[in-house]
Each structure stands twice: as structure tokens, then as C-alpha cells.
Design an enzyme around this catalytic site. Structure first.
Site, PDB file in Angstrom:
ATOM      1  N   ASP A  86      -3.290  74.701  44.305  1.00 44.04           N
ATOM      2  CA  ASP A  86      -1.942  74.682  43.728  1.00 44.04           C
ATOM      3  C   ASP A  86      -0.881  74.306  44.761  1.00 44.04           C
ATOM      4  OD1 ASP A  86      -2.161  77.092  45.157  1.00 44.04           O
ATOM      5  OD2 ASP A  86      -1.862  78.373  43.410  1.00 44.04           O
TER       6      ASP A  86
ATOM      7  N   ASP B  21       0.654  75.572  52.049  1.00 44.02           N
ATOM      8  CA  ASP B  21       1.755  76.293  52.689  1.00 44.02           C
ATOM      9  C   ASP B  21       1.484  76.331  54.196  1.00 44.02           C
ATOM     10  OD1 ASP B  21       3.845  78.050  53.228  1.00 44.02           O
ATOM     11  OD2 ASP B  21       3.101  79.673  51.989  1.00 44.02           O
TER      12      ASP B  21
ATOM     13  N   LYS C 166       4.358  72.363  51.144  1.00 36.02           N
ATOM     14  CA  LYS C 166       5.518  72.795  51.941  1.00 36.02           C
ATOM     15  C   LYS C 166       5.245  72.407  53.394  1.00 36.02           C
ATOM     16  CE  LYS C 166       5.751  77.266  49.532  1.00 36.02           C
ATOM     17  NZ  LYS C 166       5.826  78.723  49.755  1.00 36.02           N
TER      18      LYS C 166
ATOM     19  N   PHE D 155       9.578  80.263  48.060  1.00 35.27           N
ATOM     20  CA  PHE D 155       8.458  80.840  47.314  1.00 35.27           C
ATOM     21  C   PHE D 155       8.659  80.464  45.858  1.00 35.27           C
ATOM     22  CE2 PHE D 155       5.573  83.750  45.331  1.00 35.27           C
ATOM     23  CZ  PHE D 155       4.507  83.736  46.216  1.00 35.27           C
TER      24      PHE D 155
ATOM     25  N   ASP E 243       1.869  82.437  41.128  1.00 26.12           N
ATOM     26  CA  ASP E 243       2.282  83.780  40.722  1.00 26.12           C
ATOM     27  C   ASP E 243       3.039  84.503  41.824  1.00 26.12           C
ATOM     28  OD1 ASP E 243      -0.071  84.102  42.447  1.00 26.12           O
ATOM     29  OD2 ASP E 243       0.103  86.222  41.921  1.00 26.12           O
TER      30      ASP E 243
HETATM   31  P1  XMP Z   1      -1.647  78.825  52.867  1.00 27.47           P
HETATM   32  O1  XMP Z   1      -0.514  79.531  53.575  1.00 27.47           O
HETATM   33  O2  XMP Z   1      -2.970  79.374  53.283  1.00 27.47           O
HETATM   34  O3  XMP Z   1      -1.399  79.276  51.401  1.00 27.47           O
HETATM   35  O4  XMP Z   1      -1.524  77.338  52.928  1.00 27.47           O
HETATM   36  C1  XMP Z   1      -1.987  78.789  50.330  1.00 27.47           C
HETATM   37  C2  XMP Z   1      -2.009  79.847  49.260  1.00 27.47           C
HETATM   38  O5  XMP Z   1      -0.874  80.714  49.351  1.00 27.47           O
HETATM   39  C3  XMP Z   1      -0.312  80.941  48.106  1.00 27.47           C
HETATM   40  N1  XMP Z   1       1.083  80.484  48.148  1.00 27.47           N
HETATM   41  C4  XMP Z   1       1.964  80.617  47.158  1.00 27.47           C
HETATM   42  N2  XMP Z   1       1.838  81.172  45.949  1.00 27.47           N
HETATM   43  N3  XMP Z   1       4.085  80.621  45.482  1.00 27.47           N
HETATM   44  C5  XMP Z   1       2.924  81.177  45.106  1.00 27.47           C
HETATM   45  O6  XMP Z   1       2.831  81.671  44.002  1.00 27.47           O
HETATM   46  C6  XMP Z   1       4.282  80.045  46.680  1.00 27.47           C
HETATM   47  O7  XMP Z   1       5.375  79.544  46.972  1.00 27.47           O
HETATM   48  C7  XMP Z   1       3.166  80.056  47.566  1.00 27.47           C
HETATM   49  N4  XMP Z   1       2.981  79.568  48.816  1.00 27.47           N
HETATM   50  C8  XMP Z   1       1.704  79.859  49.131  1.00 27.47           C
HETATM   51  C9  XMP Z   1      -1.130  80.181  47.130  1.00 27.47           C
HETATM   52  O8  XMP Z   1      -2.009  81.112  46.538  1.00 27.47           O
HETATM   53  C10 XMP Z   1      -1.930  79.209  47.928  1.00 27.47           C
HETATM   54  O9  XMP Z   1      -3.201  79.074  47.384  1.00 27.47           O
HETATM   55 MG    MG Z   2      -3.838  79.897  45.715  1.00 27.59          MG
END
Ligand code: XMP
Ligand code: MG
Length: 178
Positions: free
Chosen positions: A103, A106, A134, A155, A162
């Protein structure tokens, strides 16, 4: 959508914008992979389910589907930095092209760990498709092959994303009210 969400002004992407972009991504992936046999789509639970089912129907590649679940967030909005697998896929990946569908990208920690896992399972080629990216939030370098939209490090919720399991069914992408 709850009353609180309905009154939130900040819609980043409408249902129509999401549908249009996912269709474009599906066509692009189809053009790139139509000659590849046995594409495996690896959907990252839970958030990517919404994007993944739309994307697969736009790709129309007859790909196999399996799931992986990784957790690093708990119920907060800040990554804990420790990525654990809560569910591992059963599909055989040896020698296959695996498209990881996530999805949102980050910090990069989750996709880095999943990418390493898929490589260790013997995939010949690994591609990643993320609906949102992001780029300013990266803690480890990671570049997705297909990106729906780049966003600032807000976020966001909706379209599968979620906050503490709420708002996944919101059809738009919205910035979570502070
Ligand atoms: P990383 O930091 O490992 O994160 O790249 C990936 C996972 O973090 C969650 N994530 C979010 N979930 N809104 C959300 O609901 C956000 O803005 C957000 N940013 C990160 C997401 O589960 C993703 O798989
Ligand atoms: Mg996720």
C-alpha cells in the site's frame, strides 16, 4: 465512513483519481510483464489488499496470488523499526518473477525485509508496486518499480490504509486529522 472522517477536509486522492491511477499502473505492468510466464503477485497484508485486487484486475496477467504479512507499526503512527513476519506465503517462488504489492512505502524497512525474504526464497526477478510513496521518510534506501503517487510524509488513511485498524474502507485517501 465515520462522521469524523466525513468532516475531515483533507482528501488527498478521490475515488476517481485512485481508480484512474491504478488502471494506468496495471496497464504499465501488463506491458512490461505480458511475455513473462508465471508471474506471482505477493500482496502485503493487510493494507495492500484493496490496491492489489484492483491492480490485478487492471493487469489482467493471470498472475498467481499469495500473501505475506509484516508488522512494524503496532497501533501507532510511527514505525517501531522492527519488522516481523506474521504470515508467510506458501507459493513456490524459485525461478519466478515476483511482484510485491504494497500500500505505502514509508521508511523502506518493510519492503527491504520482504524483498530480502523473496530473494532468499529463490525468486529470479523481484519487482515492487506501491500505491503511495513517501520518499522523504526513508530510513533505508528503497526504490519501488511502480509508484501510484508520491506524497509528503503525512500519515494517511483510506483505500486499505488504517489507523489502529480504522478507516480501511474509506474510498478516498485522506490525511489523518492530527
Ligand atoms: P515502512 O516504514 O516499513 O512502512 O516503509 C510500511 C508500512 O507502514 C505502514 N504505513 C502506513 N500506514 N498510513 C497507514 O495507514 C500511513 O501513512 C503509513 N505509512 C506507513 C503501512 O502498513 C506500510 O505497509
Ligand atoms: Mg502495510
Amino acid at each position: 465512513m465515520s462522521v469524523a472522517m466525513a468532516s475531515t477536509p483533507v482528501v488527498l486522492f478521490t475515488e476517481q483519481e485512485i481508480a484512474k491511477r491504478v488502471m494506468e499502473m496495471g496497464r504499465e505492468i501488463r506491458d512490461d510483464l505480458e511475455d513473462v510466464r508465471d508471474v506471482i503477485v505477493l500482496c502485503v497484508l493487510k493494507g495492500a489488499v484493496f490496491f492489489c485486487t484492483d491492480l490485478m484486475r487492471a493487469m489482467k496477467l493471470g498472475a498467481k496470488l499469495d500473501f505475506i504479512q509484516a508488522s512494524s507499526y503496532g497501533s501507532g503512527t510511527e514505525s517501531s523499526g522492527v519488522v516481523e513476519f506474521l504470515k508467510e506465503p506458501q507459493v513456490v517462488m524459485t525461478g519466478k518473477t515476483v511482484l510485491i504489492v504494497e500500500d505505502i512505502l514509508d521508511s523502506g524497512l518493510t519492503l527491504r525485509k520482504i524483498d530480502d525474504y523473496v530473494a532468499a526464497r529463490g525468486a529470479e526477478r523481484i519487482l515492487t508496486a506501491v500505491f503511495l510513496d513517501k520518499p522523504k521518510a526513508r530510513k533505508v534506501p528503497f526504490q519501488a518499480d511502480y509508484v501510484g503517487f508520491e506524497i509528503e510524509p503525512h500519515f494517511v488513511v483510506g483505500y486499505g490504509l488504517d489507523h489502529a485498524e480504522a478507516h480501511r474502507d474509506c474510498p478516498e485517501i485522506r490525511i489523518l486529522p492530527g
